[in-house]
Design a protein around this motif. Structure first.
Motif, PDB file in Angstrom:
ATOM      1  N   ASP A 296       4.947  12.119  -2.132  1.00 37.09           N
ATOM      2  CA  ASP A 296       3.750  11.277  -2.226  1.00 37.09           C
ATOM      3  C   ASP A 296       2.939  11.804  -3.410  1.00 37.09           C
ATOM      4  O   ASP A 296       2.467  12.949  -3.395  1.00 37.09           O
ATOM      5  CB  ASP A 296       2.964  11.369  -0.909  1.00 37.09           C
ATOM      6  CG  ASP A 296       1.683  10.533  -0.935  1.00 37.09           C
ATOM      7  OD1 ASP A 296       1.120  10.331  -2.024  1.00 37.09           O
ATOM      8  OD2 ASP A 296       1.245  10.107   0.147  1.00 37.09           O
TER       9      ASP A 296
ATOM     10  N   TYR B 118      -4.473  16.723  -0.563  1.00 35.44           N
ATOM     11  CA  TYR B 118      -5.709  15.957  -0.819  1.00 35.44           C
ATOM     12  C   TYR B 118      -6.968  16.765  -0.492  1.00 35.44           C
ATOM     13  O   TYR B 118      -8.037  16.508  -1.021  1.00 35.44           O
ATOM     14  CB  TYR B 118      -5.716  14.653  -0.006  1.00 35.44           C
ATOM     15  CG  TYR B 118      -6.073  14.825   1.445  1.00 35.44           C
ATOM     16  CD1 TYR B 118      -5.145  15.309   2.360  1.00 35.44           C
ATOM     17  CD2 TYR B 118      -7.356  14.549   1.906  1.00 35.44           C
ATOM     18  CE1 TYR B 118      -5.472  15.489   3.681  1.00 35.44           C
ATOM     19  CE2 TYR B 118      -7.701  14.728   3.239  1.00 35.44           C
ATOM     20  CZ  TYR B 118      -6.759  15.201   4.116  1.00 35.44           C
ATOM     21  OH  TYR B 118      -7.095  15.388   5.430  1.00 35.44           O
TER      22      TYR B 118
ATOM     23  N   PHE C  76      -1.882  13.845   3.680  1.00 34.73           N
ATOM     24  CA  PHE C  76      -2.886  12.849   4.040  1.00 34.73           C
ATOM     25  C   PHE C  76      -2.407  12.193   5.335  1.00 34.73           C
ATOM     26  O   PHE C  76      -1.223  11.862   5.465  1.00 34.73           O
ATOM     27  CB  PHE C  76      -3.025  11.822   2.910  1.00 34.73           C
ATOM     28  CG  PHE C  76      -4.211  10.932   3.082  1.00 34.73           C
ATOM     29  CD1 PHE C  76      -5.491  11.372   2.776  1.00 34.73           C
ATOM     30  CD2 PHE C  76      -4.054   9.642   3.573  1.00 34.73           C
ATOM     31  CE1 PHE C  76      -6.591  10.548   2.954  1.00 34.73           C
ATOM     32  CE2 PHE C  76      -5.148   8.814   3.753  1.00 34.73           C
ATOM     33  CZ  PHE C  76      -6.421   9.264   3.441  1.00 34.73           C
TER      34      PHE C  76
ATOM     35  N   ASN D  52       3.556  15.933   0.129  1.00 38.19           N
ATOM     36  CA  ASN D  52       2.488  15.514  -0.789  1.00 38.19           C
ATOM     37  C   ASN D  52       2.530  16.427  -2.013  1.00 38.19           C
ATOM     38  O   ASN D  52       2.525  17.657  -1.865  1.00 38.19           O
ATOM     39  CB  ASN D  52       1.111  15.624  -0.126  1.00 38.19           C
ATOM     40  CG  ASN D  52       0.795  14.455   0.796  1.00 38.19           C
ATOM     41  OD1 ASN D  52      -0.359  14.261   1.177  1.00 38.19           O
ATOM     42  ND2 ASN D  52       1.776  13.669   1.161  1.00 38.19           N
TER      43      ASN D  52
ATOM     44  N   THR E 196      -2.173   9.426   6.884  1.00 36.07           N
ATOM     45  CA  THR E 196      -1.341   8.211   6.989  1.00 36.07           C
ATOM     46  C   THR E 196       0.143   8.555   6.860  1.00 36.07           C
ATOM     47  O   THR E 196       0.987   7.975   7.550  1.00 36.07           O
ATOM     48  CB  THR E 196      -1.794   7.146   5.956  1.00 36.07           C
ATOM     49  OG1 THR E 196      -1.422   5.854   6.422  1.00 36.07           O
ATOM     50  CG2 THR E 196      -1.240   7.354   4.559  1.00 36.07           C
ATOM     51  N   ASP E 197       0.492   9.509   6.017  1.00 35.00           N
ATOM     52  CA  ASP E 197       1.906   9.875   5.831  1.00 35.00           C
ATOM     53  C   ASP E 197       2.509  10.383   7.142  1.00 35.00           C
ATOM     54  O   ASP E 197       3.633  10.029   7.505  1.00 35.00           O
ATOM     55  CB  ASP E 197       2.055  10.963   4.751  1.00 35.00           C
ATOM     56  CG  ASP E 197       1.635  10.484   3.372  1.00 35.00           C
ATOM     57  OD1 ASP E 197       0.627   9.774   3.280  1.00 35.00           O
ATOM     58  OD2 ASP E 197       2.323  10.820   2.391  1.00 35.00           O
TER      59      ASP E 197
ATOM     60  N   TYR F 169      -5.098   3.521  -7.303  1.00 32.22           N
ATOM     61  CA  TYR F 169      -6.561   3.366  -7.381  1.00 32.22           C
ATOM     62  C   TYR F 169      -7.283   4.685  -7.649  1.00 32.22           C
ATOM     63  O   TYR F 169      -8.499   4.710  -7.732  1.00 32.22           O
ATOM     64  CB  TYR F 169      -7.123   2.681  -6.127  1.00 32.22           C
ATOM     65  CG  TYR F 169      -6.644   3.229  -4.794  1.00 32.22           C
ATOM     66  CD1 TYR F 169      -7.027   4.483  -4.338  1.00 32.22           C
ATOM     67  CD2 TYR F 169      -5.815   2.467  -3.982  1.00 32.22           C
ATOM     68  CE1 TYR F 169      -6.593   4.966  -3.129  1.00 32.22           C
ATOM     69  CE2 TYR F 169      -5.370   2.936  -2.751  1.00 32.22           C
ATOM     70  CZ  TYR F 169      -5.768   4.188  -2.333  1.00 32.22           C
ATOM     71  OH  TYR F 169      -5.329   4.666  -1.119  1.00 32.22           O
ATOM     72  N   LYS F 170      -6.524   5.773  -7.784  1.00 30.98           N
ATOM     73  CA  LYS F 170      -7.177   7.043  -8.089  1.00 30.98           C
ATOM     74  C   LYS F 170      -7.100   7.277  -9.597  1.00 30.98           C
ATOM     75  O   LYS F 170      -7.826   6.641 -10.360  1.00 30.98           O
ATOM     76  CB  LYS F 170      -6.515   8.192  -7.330  1.00 30.98           C
ATOM     77  CG  LYS F 170      -6.511   8.018  -5.807  1.00 30.98           C
ATOM     78  CD  LYS F 170      -5.990   9.283  -5.155  1.00 30.98           C
ATOM     79  CE  LYS F 170      -5.550   9.095  -3.720  1.00 30.98           C
ATOM     80  NZ  LYS F 170      -6.583   8.685  -2.789  1.00 30.98           N
TER      81      LYS F 170
ATOM     82  N   CYS G 251       0.129  10.460  -4.741  1.00 31.52           N
ATOM     83  CA  CYS G 251      -1.222   9.881  -4.856  1.00 31.52           C
ATOM     84  C   CYS G 251      -2.169  10.752  -5.670  1.00 31.52           C
ATOM     85  O   CYS G 251      -2.946  10.243  -6.476  1.00 31.52           O
ATOM     86  CB  CYS G 251      -1.828   9.687  -3.471  1.00 31.52           C
ATOM     87  SG  CYS G 251      -1.203   8.240  -2.623  1.00 31.52           S
ATOM     88  N   HIS G 252      -2.133  12.068  -5.446  1.00 28.42           N
ATOM     89  CA  HIS G 252      -3.097  12.949  -6.104  1.00 28.42           C
ATOM     90  C   HIS G 252      -2.537  13.661  -7.333  1.00 28.42           C
ATOM     91  O   HIS G 252      -3.160  14.592  -7.831  1.00 28.42           O
ATOM     92  CB  HIS G 252      -3.640  13.979  -5.100  1.00 28.42           C
ATOM     93  CG  HIS G 252      -4.632  13.379  -4.151  1.00 28.42           C
ATOM     94  ND1 HIS G 252      -5.976  13.315  -4.429  1.00 28.42           N
ATOM     95  CD2 HIS G 252      -4.461  12.784  -2.955  1.00 28.42           C
ATOM     96  CE1 HIS G 252      -6.601  12.721  -3.423  1.00 28.42           C
ATOM     97  NE2 HIS G 252      -5.700  12.382  -2.515  1.00 28.42           N
TER      98      HIS G 252
ATOM     99  N   SER H   7       0.855  -1.195   0.000  1.00 30.37           N
ATOM    100  CA  SER H   7       0.000   0.000   0.000  1.00 30.37           C
ATOM    101  C   SER H   7       0.888   1.240   0.000  1.00 30.37           C
ATOM    102  O   SER H   7       2.104   1.151   0.240  1.00 30.37           O
ATOM    103  CB  SER H   7      -0.881   0.005   1.256  1.00 30.37           C
ATOM    104  OG  SER H   7      -0.052   0.054   2.396  1.00 30.37           O
ATOM    105  N   THR H   8       0.284   2.383  -0.227  1.00 27.95           N
ATOM    106  CA  THR H   8       1.057   3.628  -0.133  1.00 27.95           C
ATOM    107  C   THR H   8       1.647   3.768   1.264  1.00 27.95           C
ATOM    108  O   THR H   8       2.812   4.134   1.424  1.00 27.95           O
ATOM    109  CB  THR H   8       0.173   4.848  -0.456  1.00 27.95           C
ATOM    110  OG1 THR H   8      -0.449   4.628  -1.715  1.00 27.95           O
ATOM    111  CG2 THR H   8       0.972   6.129  -0.499  1.00 27.95           C
ATOM    112  N   SER H   9       0.845   3.446   2.271  1.00 29.31           N
ATOM    113  CA  SER H   9       1.331   3.575   3.651  1.00 29.31           C
ATOM    114  C   SER H   9       2.618   2.775   3.844  1.00 29.31           C
ATOM    115  O   SER H   9       3.592   3.267   4.427  1.00 29.31           O
ATOM    116  CB  SER H   9       0.275   3.070   4.644  1.00 29.31           C
ATOM    117  OG  SER H   9      -0.932   3.776   4.483  1.00 29.31           O
TER     118      SER H   9
HETATM  119  C1  LIG Z   1      -1.728  11.479  -0.319  1.00 26.38           C
HETATM  120  C2  LIG Z   1      -2.200  10.117   0.136  1.00 26.38           C
HETATM  121  N1  LIG Z   1      -1.338   9.268   0.708  1.00 26.38           N
HETATM  122  C3  LIG Z   1      -1.742   8.035   1.105  1.00 26.38           C
HETATM  123  C4  LIG Z   1      -3.056   7.628   0.955  1.00 26.38           C
HETATM  124  C5  LIG Z   1      -3.522   6.314   1.436  1.00 26.38           C
HETATM  125  O1  LIG Z   1      -2.634   5.310   1.488  1.00 26.38           O
HETATM  126  P1  LIG Z   1      -3.089   3.803   1.535  1.00 26.38           P
HETATM  127  O2  LIG Z   1      -3.344   3.376   0.138  1.00 26.38           O
HETATM  128  O3  LIG Z   1      -1.984   3.125   2.201  1.00 26.38           O
HETATM  129  O4  LIG Z   1      -4.366   3.716   2.306  1.00 26.38           O
HETATM  130  C6  LIG Z   1      -3.985   8.492   0.346  1.00 26.38           C
HETATM  131  C7  LIG Z   1      -5.394   8.100   0.144  1.00 26.38           C
HETATM  132  O5  LIG Z   1      -5.940   7.178   0.667  1.00 26.38           O
HETATM  133  C8  LIG Z   1      -3.540   9.758  -0.055  1.00 26.38           C
HETATM  134  O6  LIG Z   1      -4.393  10.608  -0.616  1.00 26.38           O
END
Ligand SMILES: Cc1ncc(COP(=O)(O)O)c(C=O)c1O
Ligand SMILES: Nc1ccccc1C(=O)C[C@H](N)C(=O)O
Length: 394
Positions: free
Chosen positions: A195, A170, A126, A166, A128-129, A220-221, A197-198, A96-98
């Motif tokens: 990161d 987000y 986000f 990031n 989790t980071d 998944y985005k 993700c977005h 996972s990203t985490s």
């Molecule tokens: C910037 C960012 N980092 C991490 C995550 C989530 O990470 P993970 O896929 O481990 O839940 C998200 C969204 O869920 C996100 O927007």
């Protein structure tokens, strides 16, 4: 402005990405939540059915080799790489990203020079980071300082090992200045960990060109890999020999089937792997990436910005003045691929929007988030979303 619906029709007419929309499974809802879960490309179910019935059902264990399962993390990484501006051999898909944030942050601390015991983290990231960075800091004897992304270039100093930032916020959709922040970190002798993700799949990232050290992101985005699809890790080629993964599972071993009790890392990006990959999700993602064939990220970016501009114009036309406040920067260089509007009753407004067929999302405490996926979002979608928003809040 002239009638938004007519304008939308004209803009859709000349949209070069319009045919790509046909590749997705969509219905008559306006789907503006591809920045949380991308839509399903229509050909993916048949591919996943084949993986299950033939590769798993018939070939069984032989598929690790014959169906290319074992090498899928590197292969899929190389499919993602062009979308990140990365040459082959620097991206691996999995986990996972985490989990990849953990690998990247601890890996960066281990690569940083002596006396570098501070981690800087973008405070708006986000959550989790931040959670993972805090734990990584405790485990490595570092201190963690959370700051606004814009302060990172000024605050990075001789004790900074790395900063975790990031690329796109987000919540607000603000695009952070990756080239400038990366360059400032390098000037301070620190590593830059991004990161994505977005941003990946929504705008050009150019990791190699800007000398980014490590990066992570989800698929998944904007990459439409499916719920919980594998994330990815980028490690710049020059750093790979020094990348000492904190999760050195057997898949990252130089000779995984040697079953040697002593660990020896594989060369290259393979050392970013951990354990057995999630093949069903990995191969769904691989198939989903086919929608990018013949599509340039530059074209996607141009349409994304045009969708955002048009949405803002439509909001001005349909929504009573002062009822919502745009928290996304209007300037193109500072904008990702979403528009976020703040209003006090955002939670109930979004519930009502979804009930009326306009799907965005609500982000605590007061943000309505509308994500634009240029591969399938149309200008007509955007006009309708603003019109329904006007009806809901009017
Ligand atoms: C910037 C960012 N980092 C991490 C995550 C989530 O990470 P993970 O896929 O481990 O839940 C998200 C969204 O869920 C996100 O927007
Ligand atoms: N992975 C998820 C699972 C369930 C619901 C949302 C998500 C998201 O990805 C949220 C997204 N990261 C966000 O920027 O809000």
């Amino acid at each position: 402005m002239s009638d938004p619906a007519e304008r939308a029709a004209a803009l859709d007419e000349k949209d070069e990405l319009r045919p790509v929309r046909e590749k997705f499974v969509l219905d008559d809802t306006v789907y503006l939540d591809g920045n949380s879960l991308g839509a399903l490309p229509g050909h993916v179910p048949a591919r996943v059915a084949d993986v299950i019935t033939r590769e798993w059902g018939e070939l069984r264990i032989r598929s690790w080799e014959e169906s290319g399962w074992w090498t899928a993390p590197e292969r899929v990484g190389d499919r993602i790489a062009p979308l990140l501006g990365a040459a082959p051999g620097q991206v691996v898909a999995g986990d996972s990203t985490s989990v990849n944030v953990f690998k990247a942050v601890v890996g960066a601390v281990r690569m940083a020079g002596a006396g570098r015991d501070e981690i800087l983290a973008d405070e708006a990231s986000f959550p989790t980071d931040g959670y993972i960075a805090e734990s990584a800091a405790r485990m490595t004897g570092c201190t963690l300082r959370a700051l606004p992304a814009a302060r990172i270039p000024v605050e990075a100093g001789p004790r900074t090992a790395l900063a975790l930032v990031n690329h796109v916020d987000y919540r607000t959709g603000r695009l952070n200045d990756l080239p400038a922040v990366t360059a400032a970190l390098h000037d301070a002798g620190a590593l830059a960990v991004w990161d994505l993700c977005h941003s990946a799949g929504a705008l050009p990232v150019r990791l190699d060109a800007h000398g980014v050290d490590l990066a992570v992101g989800c698929t998944y985005k904007y990459l439409n890999g499916g719920p919980g699809a594998p994330a990815y890790l980028y490690v710049r080629e020059e750093l790979q020999a020094r990348f000492d993964s904190p999760l050195p599972g057997w898949n990252s071993h130089a000779v995984p089937f040697g079953m040697d009790p002593a660990y020896a890392p594989a060369d290259g990006i393979i050392r970013g792997r951990v354990g057995t990959p999630d093949i069903l999700s990995m191969l769904a993602l691989e198939a989903a990436l086919d929608v990018w064939d013949g599509v340039s990220v530059e074209a996607v970016r141009a349409k994304s910005l045009a969708l955002g501009d048009f949405f803002l114009e439509c909001v001005d036309a349909y929504v009573p003045e002062g009822r919502v406040r745009c928290v996304t920067p209007r300037e193109h260089p500072q904008r990702g691929s979403q528009i976020a509007l703040a209003c006090a009753d955002a939670g109930t407004v979004m519930t009502e929007l979804i009930r009326r067929g306009v799907v965005g999302d609500f982000r605590h405490p007061d943000v309505l988030r509308f994500g634009f996926t240029p591969l399938y979002t149309s200008f007509a979608d955007v006009a309708r979303a603003a019109r329904v928003l006007g009806e809901v809040v009017g």
